[in-house]
Write an enzyme that holds these catalytic residues in place. Structure first.
Site, PDB file in Angstrom:
ATOM      1  CB  SER A  17     -12.400  43.913 -10.690  1.00 38.31           C
ATOM      2  OG  SER A  17     -12.248  43.840 -12.101  1.00 38.31           O
ATOM      3  CB  ALA A  20      -4.908  40.683  -6.000  1.00 39.10           C
ATOM      4  CB  SER A  48      -5.107  37.187 -15.473  1.00 43.23           C
ATOM      5  OG  SER A  48      -4.402  37.791 -16.506  1.00 43.23           O
ATOM      6  CG  ASP A  50     -13.566  35.353 -15.834  1.00 42.36           C
ATOM      7  OD1 ASP A  50     -14.320  35.233 -14.853  1.00 42.36           O
ATOM      8  OD2 ASP A  50     -13.908  35.045 -17.006  1.00 42.36           O
ATOM      9  N   GLY A  55      -6.278  25.821 -11.096  1.00 39.30           N
ATOM     10  CA  GLY A  55      -6.837  25.898  -9.757  1.00 39.30           C
ATOM     11  C   GLY A  55      -6.019  26.723  -8.803  1.00 39.30           C
ATOM     12  CD  GLU A 119      -1.946  23.089 -11.926  1.00 36.14           C
ATOM     13  OE1 GLU A 119      -1.217  23.802 -12.634  1.00 36.14           O
ATOM     14  OE2 GLU A 119      -3.022  23.478 -11.461  1.00 36.14           O
ATOM     15  CG  HIS A 233       1.930  28.000 -19.259  1.00 38.15           C
ATOM     16  ND1 HIS A 233       1.837  26.741 -19.801  1.00 38.15           N
ATOM     17  CD2 HIS A 233       1.355  27.935 -18.033  1.00 38.15           C
ATOM     18  CE1 HIS A 233       1.215  25.952 -18.936  1.00 38.15           C
ATOM     19  NE2 HIS A 233       0.922  26.648 -17.850  1.00 38.15           N
ATOM     20  NE  ARG A 277       3.536  27.277 -15.022  1.00 33.09           N
ATOM     21  CZ  ARG A 277       2.502  27.946 -14.563  1.00 33.09           C
ATOM     22  NH1 ARG A 277       2.551  29.259 -14.464  1.00 33.09           N
ATOM     23  NH2 ARG A 277       1.408  27.327 -14.203  1.00 33.09           N
ATOM     24  CG  HIS A 331       1.184  31.940 -17.897  1.00 30.26           C
ATOM     25  ND1 HIS A 331      -0.137  31.907 -18.307  1.00 30.26           N
ATOM     26  CD2 HIS A 331       1.216  31.344 -16.666  1.00 30.26           C
ATOM     27  CE1 HIS A 331      -0.870  31.314 -17.366  1.00 30.26           C
ATOM     28  NE2 HIS A 331      -0.077  30.976 -16.363  1.00 30.26           N
ATOM     29  NE  ARG A 366       2.412  32.180 -11.527  1.00 30.40           N
ATOM     30  CZ  ARG A 366       1.335  31.466 -11.843  1.00 30.40           C
ATOM     31  NH1 ARG A 366       0.705  30.750 -10.923  1.00 30.40           N
ATOM     32  NH2 ARG A 366       0.856  31.460 -13.073  1.00 30.40           N
ATOM     33  CG  LEU A 372      -5.884  31.845  -9.047  1.00 34.16           C
ATOM     34  CD1 LEU A 372      -6.883  30.703  -9.287  1.00 34.16           C
ATOM     35  CD2 LEU A 372      -6.503  33.165  -9.498  1.00 34.16           C
TER      36      LEU A 372
HETATM   37  C1  LIG Z   1      -5.015  31.654 -18.998  1.00 36.30           C
HETATM   38  C2  LIG Z   1      -4.502  31.772 -17.591  1.00 36.30           C
HETATM   39  C3  LIG Z   1      -4.566  30.683 -16.746  1.00 36.30           C
HETATM   40  C4  LIG Z   1      -4.086  30.796 -15.432  1.00 36.30           C
HETATM   41  N1  LIG Z   1      -4.254  29.730 -14.571  1.00 36.30           N
HETATM   42  C5  LIG Z   1      -3.909  29.893 -13.258  1.00 36.30           C
HETATM   43  C6  LIG Z   1      -4.216  28.873 -12.314  1.00 36.30           C
HETATM   44  O1  LIG Z   1      -4.806  27.851 -12.630  1.00 36.30           O
HETATM   45  N2  LIG Z   1      -3.848  29.094 -11.013  1.00 36.30           N
HETATM   46  C7  LIG Z   1      -3.196  30.235 -10.600  1.00 36.30           C
HETATM   47  O2  LIG Z   1      -2.880  30.361  -9.412  1.00 36.30           O
HETATM   48  N3  LIG Z   1      -2.920  31.207 -11.494  1.00 36.30           N
HETATM   49  C8  LIG Z   1      -3.283  31.075 -12.800  1.00 36.30           C
HETATM   50  N4  LIG Z   1      -3.027  32.080 -13.681  1.00 36.30           N
HETATM   51  C9  LIG Z   1      -2.428  33.323 -13.188  1.00 36.30           C
HETATM   52  C10 LIG Z   1      -3.474  34.097 -12.403  1.00 36.30           C
HETATM   53  O3  LIG Z   1      -4.721  33.934 -13.016  1.00 36.30           O
HETATM   54  C11 LIG Z   1      -3.156  35.580 -12.337  1.00 36.30           C
HETATM   55  O4  LIG Z   1      -1.803  35.796 -12.040  1.00 36.30           O
HETATM   56  C12 LIG Z   1      -3.997  36.202 -11.243  1.00 36.30           C
HETATM   57  O5  LIG Z   1      -5.357  35.920 -11.476  1.00 36.30           O
HETATM   58  C13 LIG Z   1      -3.769  37.693 -11.182  1.00 36.30           C
HETATM   59  O6  LIG Z   1      -4.735  38.243 -10.343  1.00 36.30           O
HETATM   60  P1  LIG Z   1      -4.753  39.806 -10.116  1.00 36.30           P
HETATM   61  O7  LIG Z   1      -5.920  40.084  -9.251  1.00 36.30           O
HETATM   62  O8  LIG Z   1      -3.426  40.260  -9.675  1.00 36.30           O
HETATM   63  O9  LIG Z   1      -4.930  40.415 -11.588  1.00 36.30           O
HETATM   64  P2  LIG Z   1      -6.090  40.230 -12.666  1.00 36.30           P
HETATM   65  O10 LIG Z   1      -6.960  39.085 -12.375  1.00 36.30           O
HETATM   66  O11 LIG Z   1      -5.433  40.266 -14.009  1.00 36.30           O
HETATM   67  O12 LIG Z   1      -6.938  41.558 -12.497  1.00 36.30           O
HETATM   68  C14 LIG Z   1      -6.385  42.810 -12.798  1.00 36.30           C
HETATM   69  C15 LIG Z   1      -7.512  43.794 -12.834  1.00 36.30           C
HETATM   70  O13 LIG Z   1      -7.012  45.129 -12.891  1.00 36.30           O
HETATM   71  C16 LIG Z   1      -7.750  45.865 -13.850  1.00 36.30           C
HETATM   72  N5  LIG Z   1      -6.897  46.983 -14.273  1.00 36.30           N
HETATM   73  C17 LIG Z   1      -5.692  46.929 -14.877  1.00 36.30           C
HETATM   74  N6  LIG Z   1      -5.213  48.169 -15.074  1.00 36.30           N
HETATM   75  C18 LIG Z   1      -6.145  49.030 -14.585  1.00 36.30           C
HETATM   76  C19 LIG Z   1      -6.239  50.436 -14.514  1.00 36.30           C
HETATM   77  N7  LIG Z   1      -5.290  51.243 -14.998  1.00 36.30           N
HETATM   78  N8  LIG Z   1      -7.340  50.998 -13.951  1.00 36.30           N
HETATM   79  C20 LIG Z   1      -8.342  50.202 -13.475  1.00 36.30           C
HETATM   80  N9  LIG Z   1      -8.306  48.850 -13.536  1.00 36.30           N
HETATM   81  C21 LIG Z   1      -7.216  48.276 -14.076  1.00 36.30           C
HETATM   82  C22 LIG Z   1      -8.077  44.842 -14.912  1.00 36.30           C
HETATM   83  O14 LIG Z   1      -9.142  45.273 -15.719  1.00 36.30           O
HETATM   84  C23 LIG Z   1      -8.425  43.649 -14.038  1.00 36.30           C
HETATM   85  O15 LIG Z   1      -9.749  43.768 -13.571  1.00 36.30           O
HETATM   86  C24 LIG Z   1      -3.503  32.004 -14.982  1.00 36.30           C
HETATM   87  C25 LIG Z   1      -3.436  33.088 -15.847  1.00 36.30           C
HETATM   88  C26 LIG Z   1      -3.940  32.990 -17.135  1.00 36.30           C
HETATM   89  C27 LIG Z   1      -3.884  34.193 -18.026  1.00 36.30           C
END
Ligand SMILES: Cc1cc2nc3c(=O)[nH]c(=O)nc-3n(C[C@H](O)[C@H](O)[C@H](O)COP(=O)(O)OP(=O)(O)OC[C@H]3O[C@@H](n4cnc5c(N)ncnc54)[C@H](O)[C@@H]3O)c2cc1C
Length: 506
Positions: A17, A20, A48, A50, A55, A119, A233, A277, A331, A366, A372
């Site tokens: 959730s 993506a 992540s 959240d 941005g 950035e 990072h 980076r 990171h 990256r 995002l």
């Molecule tokens: C502190 C921080 C700051 C960042 N700042 C930026 C930024 O400013 N801009 C940017 O572009 N990127 C940023 N990034 C990177 C970016 O946030 C993440 O790469 C991106 O949000 C990943 O999105 P996602 O949907 O792939 O995964 P996530 O947002 O990590 O979501 C993964 C989801 O899968 C769920 N999940 C995992 N395994 C299972 C399972 N087995 N069964 C069910 N659910 C599961 C988790 O609970 C979670 O809900 C940042 C990351 C961090 C940690």
């Protein structure tokens, strides 16, 4: 044939959730698919997304300029075709989902125009943000929107443990819902499980980033790629609880100083603090080693006014002055489950998006604020493709998970995780050498063997997370061991390791 266990079905099953997974669910529902989104998250902050600060990059009307920056940051290793998809669709995806559908109030200047930020390694101001807490301002409205959608069912606190496969095709997942191993069958299954921060002792990610999707996909036979490119990072707070200090701080003018109080980045790269980076992270590590510490000096910027959320985190950690001690920290994973431009994996019926997927956009390193965006663009594309297949869920014989032995003591997983994290940190960190990688692989193989013995008769989420972390760590070690070339995030310290010149001049 064995008796069919209780089960649920969906046209499209999304696992995860973050941005993506949410984008997949939204688009698949727009295409009239019935969508089930399961997530092990109990609250938005378990993703992540959240936590994202700086941005989301847009192309701001100039896709070619963004493409040049993405390719340059990747040290010329990103796949130009994938980058084309990202940059071409960036502005429309942001407009459609974040502005029109969710109505996100990105920061504006006094004249009412968007306050685009810059950035590191971006040649222009093109990043939309809300303070430096963009992720939560995107994800929470997104989850609320999906909750209200009548074609989408969201199940929190539900982990996928294994993929259901039959004759080379994926038909859904086994979950940790009662009864243990309860399957959800789906016409298309989309993994959106995020990153791998929990494999390292210091990471910016939430604890649940255990590489589940990568492990489940690889165990089912899906191709994975670029796993050696683990991004560190450069600016995480150098303390017990590392937290991220967004690249946007340097974008606005914050500078590094070493233990002698001297600025040093100009000696490492012509773009100084705004270099890619991987370059900055290694420079910070070197200067810490040689001079004792590195601080991020935020005195050149209006820190409290422009970055109130980060300033607040600093105060919560007892940091008062303008110099914040920093150290590199795991990171982001640039590689993952290998997918095409619609998120299709090498297995029929299985898709992957977001950080767990390898689209080719990031190559070996990256560019800031493109994760995002990648999750959003590929999420929409995969949602459309998954719904468009019109494959109906099929109830097949799923492996039955055995939960016959008593649960293990809590410290079991914690101890094994500590061993795994130490191994990854020592041998698969910012700098690697072939002997260290080989030693790490041997340790990780033993660890996985021990854990496998327990998962045969036990089915707890913690144990499966540990199993997934072991599998993903082993895959990272294997990829690192097979790549003799220092490039981007994969940096070999062996004297004779060939280093490639960037193919794309900045
Ligand atoms: C502190 C921080 C700051 C960042 N700042 C930026 C930024 O400013 N801009 C940017 O572009 N990127 C940023 N990034 C990177 C970016 O946030 C993440 O790469 C991106 O949000 C990943 O999105 P996602 O949907 O792939 O995964 P996530 O947002 O990590 O979501 C993964 C989801 O899968 C769920 N999940 C995992 N395994 C299972 C399972 N087995 N069964 C069910 N659910 C599961 C988790 O609970 C979670 O809900 C940042 C990351 C961090 C940690």
């Amino acid at each position: 044939m064995s008796e069919t266990p209780p089960h649920d079905t969906a046209d499209v099953l999304v696992v995860g959730s973050g941005i993506a997974g949410c984008a997949v669910a939204l688009q698949a529902a727009r295409e009239d698919a019935d969508v089930c989104l399961i997530t092990k998250a109990e609250r938005p902050a378990d993703a992540s997304t959240d936590w994202a600060q700086g941005g989301i990059s847009t192309a701001r009307g100039d896709p070619e300029a963004l493409k040049r920056d993405v390719l340059a940051a990747s040290d010329g290793t990103a796949d130009p075709n994938a980058v084309d998809v990202l940059v071409r669709e960036a502005d429309a995806a942001v407009e459609d989902v974040l502005l029109e559908t969710l109505g996100i109030g990105f920061d504006e200047r006094e004249d009412g125009a968007f306050d685009y930020a810059r950035e590191a390694a971006h040649s222009e101001r093109r990043i939309l943000h809300v303070d430096a807490a963009t992720g939560r301002h995107v994800l929470r409205p997104f989850l609320n929107y999906l909750d209200d959608h009548d074609r989408i069912e969201v199940r929190q606190d539900t982990a996928a443990l294994e993929l259901v496969t039959h004759e080379g095709r994926v038909h859904g997942v086994l979950t940790d819902e009662e009864p243990t191993g309860n399957p959800i069958y789906a016409g298309a299954t989309v993994l959106a499980t995020g990153g791998i921060g929990a494999l390292y002792p210091r990471s910016t990610n939430p604890d649940g980033a255990t590489g589940d999707g990568i492990s489940m996909a690889a165990l089912a036979g899906a191709d994975v790629a670029d796993l050696e490119y683990v991004q560190f990072h450069p600016t995480a707070f150098d303390g017990e609880e590392p937290f991220l200090l967004s690249e946007a701080l340097r974008g606005e003018g914050a500078v590094f100083r070493n233990g002698d109080g001297r600025r040093f980045m100009t000696e490492y790269h012509s773009d100084a603090e705004l270099a890619p980076r991987d370059v900055v992270a290694r420079a910070v590590a070197t200067e810490r080693e040689e001079t004792g510490e590195v601080v991020l000096d935020v005195s050149p910027i209006a820190f409290d006014a422009e970055f109130p959320t980060i300033a607040e985190s600093c105060r919560e950690h007892g940091l008062e002055g303008a110099e914040i001690p920093v150290a590199p920290c795991e990171h982001f994973l640039c590689g993952g489950i290998d997918v095409d431009d619609r998120g299709r994996t090498s297995l029929e019926g299985l898709y992957a998006v977001g950080e767990c997927a390898r689209t080719g956009v990031h190559g070996a390193n990256r560019l800031a604020s493109t994760s995002l965006l990648e999750g959003l663009v590929w999420g929409l594309r995969a949602g459309e493709a998954a719904a468009g297949r019109k494959a109906k869920p099929r109830v097949v014989d799923a492996t039955e998970l055995r939960d016959s032995d008593p649960a293990l003591p809590e410290r079991f997983s914690a101890e094994k995780f500590t061993r795994l994290q130490r191994t990854m940190n020592d041998s698969l960190g910012l700098e690697r050498d072939p002997d260290g990688i080989a030693r790490a692989s041997a340790v990780l193989r033993r660890l996985k063997g021990e854990v496998d013995a327990y998962t045969r008769t036990r089915t707890s989420r913690e144990l499966y997370e540990l199993r997934n972390a072991c599998v993903t760590a082993l895959l990272i070690a294997r990829a690192a061991g097979e790549n003799p070339e220092s490039r981007g995030c994969h940096h070999l310290v062996r004297e004779d390791a060939p280093t490639a010149e960037p193919e794309v001049p900045r």
